[in-house]
Design an enzyme around this catalytic site. Structure first.
Site, PDB file in Angstrom:
ATOM      1  N   ASP A 100      98.930  22.730  31.396  1.00 21.30           N
ATOM      2  CA  ASP A 100      99.436  21.878  32.466  1.00 21.30           C
ATOM      3  C   ASP A 100      99.934  22.714  33.638  1.00 21.30           C
ATOM      4  O   ASP A 100     100.600  23.737  33.444  1.00 21.30           O
ATOM      5  CB  ASP A 100     100.585  21.032  31.898  1.00 21.30           C
ATOM      6  CG  ASP A 100     101.201  20.123  32.936  1.00 21.30           C
ATOM      7  OD1 ASP A 100     100.496  19.213  33.383  1.00 21.30           O
ATOM      8  OD2 ASP A 100     102.370  20.341  33.304  1.00 21.30           O
ATOM      9  N   GLU A 130      94.506  22.985  33.829  1.00 22.41           N
ATOM     10  CA  GLU A 130      94.741  21.965  34.849  1.00 22.41           C
ATOM     11  C   GLU A 130      95.184  22.694  36.104  1.00 22.41           C
ATOM     12  O   GLU A 130      96.349  23.061  36.247  1.00 22.41           O
ATOM     13  CB  GLU A 130      95.836  20.970  34.444  1.00 22.41           C
ATOM     14  CG  GLU A 130      95.921  19.833  35.439  1.00 22.41           C
ATOM     15  CD  GLU A 130      97.327  19.397  35.866  1.00 22.41           C
ATOM     16  OE1 GLU A 130      97.422  18.331  36.494  1.00 22.41           O
ATOM     17  OE2 GLU A 130      98.313  20.098  35.619  1.00 22.41           O
TER      18      GLU A 130
END
Ligand code: GLC
Ligand code: CA
Length: 617
Positions: A238, A280
């Site tokens: 993330d 990401e």
């Protein structure tokens, strides 16, 4: 430093972390079936991914919140659908002010969704069905409720004082943009006890960890190992571009960040074979590819700039936005793979488009200011497309054939809707719609207790859109999606092959060929393939596949310049109908509104089948 608690004892002692360590070697007692046998290395290049919100999927204990046991109970469904790898959104303890991306303990699961034992039982069941599971690893920040931050912010002198990024004023690093522009005004927030500001790239309740502190690096490596030891097949990293900050920079994609990703990858390669790191990084293609490194960083990266351009292309009815961004996308190292997607749990991000393009997207897709979220649009796929089934099929045809592995967002296989009256990104995180029963068959709790209300409107509500009804109807979107997943598996070249755009004068037509990777083909020709796996890959990559898509809402002719494929017989993949052989002239096909045709390009074995030449009697 806090110690990683030991994973709980499970019914299977061979799953204990020590058994999995030892330089990745399988110790006696490791049950090989614990990991899926299929596809082994580079499995992610052929896999279909499915993103799932545990709290939104199925509630097994009737408390109104989906849980890991519920997810386990729905593995039959996921296996039936044919997905290969689940990506679980954060399931860690959290005050839940950012959908669980605000983590307050990295080493266990949120009591709302169950226990670590539930997770292990779920992983075992998934693996038994050849389904892999990855989860979010949120390295950039924690919740402000995390004990590390509580301690760090309590004074300037404490054992965790340097776990976060502190400064006396809020003026440092002015070049770094604010990501959530609609809710935050600065990347600095004042902590009264410590009388200093802390750095945060996202919400002010999410302080960024300080990776200049080796203790933080160590702590995060322990987090990673903890979950891999429990059997996770990898992570979505993330918000990975923001791990470091340096004066005079935007604090994104810094060399130090890449060094750290390389370090994670090294650990994985040494001890955890066949796991995957998926980045990401909402970045332009040139910066994105850096997250593959030289094949020594992430195995996969989301192709963020491609996504909004798919939506742009179908509104403009022109291929240009898609072909342009793919042309700007550098080659990626061998063994790496893009992850491509239409929608996910966040807003449809418009960070990586020009201002003009952003205005266009907002004008086309935002009917009500409530649909805006941060830099994007907080809607699900079906309502974005005004519920147009043909358009949904076309976009999925692109998703399943453009370079990369497709990632489906839970519910999109039903064409589920959204609720723009819910706050933040909850608009797209409502419960999975299983049946027309109470609470969409998601939970037997009182309606008022549900984590979010299920959709009940007449168009997308659970009375009209649900798994049970669509499973009964062979022409439903659910069945269609399932058959596309099967088709993709029959043609692994769609996952691993090279990509060549086919010239076509009609700008509404996007045609390309996915062909066995050149290096494999060449090595084959030179007789160099001795390695068994490489040979197997080359063999089952099969023929090239020609994919032709009409981005327009009207029928369109496509005159394709098929050059090097002259002499082939295109066989349509769904019906196995042979089309006329490709000659030396341009090759013409006609496509209905939003139509798509995929052809298996066989070496011509016979002249064009007779029925193409003869008129009817
Ligand atoms: C990622 C997540 C998003 C979250 C953000 C901050 O972008 O996808 O949901 O809000 O990180 O943690
Ligand atoms: Ca529950």
């Amino acid at each position: 430093m806090s110690k990683a608690p030991r994973p709980p004892r499970t019914r299977r002692p061979q799953r204990a972390p020590q058994a999995r360590r030892a330089g990745g070697a399988r110790l006696p007692g490791i049950r090989p079936a614990a990991l899926p046998a299929r596809g082994q290395s580079e499995w992610y290049r052929r896999a279909v991914f499915y993103e799932v919100l545990t709290r939104g999927f199925f509630d097994a204990n009737d408390d109104g919140i989906g849980d890991l046991t519920g997810l386990r109970m729905k593995l039959d469904y996921l296996q039936w659908l044919g997905v290969d790898c689940l990506w679980l959104l954060p399931y860690y303890p959290s005050p839940m002010r950012d959908g669980g991306y605000d983590i307050s303990d990295f080493f266990t699961v949120h009591p709302d969704v169950g226990t670590l034992d539930d997770l292990v039982a779920f992983l075992d069941d998934a693996h038994r069905r050849d389904i892999r599971v990855i989860a979010d690893l949120v390295m950039n920040h924690t919740s402000d409720q995390h004990p590390w931050f509580v301690e760090s912010s309590s004074s300037r002198v404490n054992p965790k004082a340097d776990f976060y990024v502190w400064n006396d004023d809020d003026q440092r690093w002015p070049e770094a943009r604010v990501v959530f522009v609609d809710v935050e005004t600065s990347n600095w927030t004042f902590a009264p006890d410590r009388q200093q500001y802390y750095w945060h790239r996202f919400y002010s309740h999410q302080p960024d960890l300080n990776y200049d502190n080796p203790e933080v690096v160590d702590a995060m490596l322990r987090v990673m190992r903890f979950w891999l030891d429990l059997g996770l097949d990898g992570f979505r990293l993330d918000a990975v571009p923001y791990l470091y900050q340096r004066d005079g920079t935007t604090g994104e994609n810094l060399a130090e960040t890449h060094q750290l990703v390389k370090q994670l990858r090294k650990e994985i390669d040494a001890d955890y074979p066949n796991r995957v790191l998926l980045a990401e990084a909402n970045q332009w293609p040139a910066d994105l590819v850096d997250y593959f490194g030289d094949g020594d960083e992430c195995h996969m990266c989301f192709h963020f700039p491609l996504m909004p351009r798919l939506f742009m292309a179908v509104r403009r009815e022109q291929r240009f936005p898609v072909t342009e961004i793919l042309a700007q996308t550098p080659e990626i190292p061998q063994g790496c793979q893009w992850a491509i997607f239409l929608r996910n749990h966040d807003e449809l991000t418009l960070e990586k488009v020009t201002e003009e393009e952003r205005d266009y997207m907002v004008a086309e897709y935002v009917k009500d200011p409530r649909m805006r979220r941060h830099m994007g649009i907080g809607r699900r796929l079906a309502p974005l497309l005004d519920g147009d089934r043909r358009l949904a099929e076309l976009l999925h045809a692109l998703l399943f054939s453009l370079p990369g592995s497709p990632v489906i967002y839970y519910g999109d296989e039903l064409l589920m809707g959204d609720n723009v009256y819910l706050g933040d990104r909850d608009s797209v995180r409502t419960p999975m719609q299983w049946s027309p029963d109470r609470n969409a068959g998601f939970s037997r709790a009182d309606f008022a207790r549900l984590y979010l209300p299920p959709l009940m409107d007449p168009v997308y509500g659970f009375g009209a859109v649900n798994v049970e009804a669509q499973q009964r109807n062979p022409s439903s979107f659910l069945h269609w999606t399932r058959s596309m997943i099967q088709t993709r598996k029959q043609f692994p070249v769609l996952g691993t092959g090279d990509f060549t755009v086919v010239p076509c004068a009609n700008p509404s037509v996007l045609a390309y060929v996915r062909s066995p990777a050149a290096h494999v083909e060449n090595e084959h020709r030179l007789g160099r393939i001795r390695h068994r796996r490489a040979a197997a890959d080359a063999d089952d990559e099969g023929n090239p596949v020609l994919c032709v898509h009409n981005l327009s809402r009207f029928a369109q002719p496509a005159e394709l310049q098929l050059g090097r494929w002259a002499g082939c017989t295109p066989v349509e993949v769904l019906g196995r109908v042979p089309f006329p052989n490709v000659g030396n002239e341009s090759y013409t096909v006609t496509l209905g509104p939003y139509g798509y045709l995929w052809f298996d390009l066989h070496e011509a074995q016979a002249p064009t089948p007779a029925f193409h030449h003869q008129g009817s009697p």
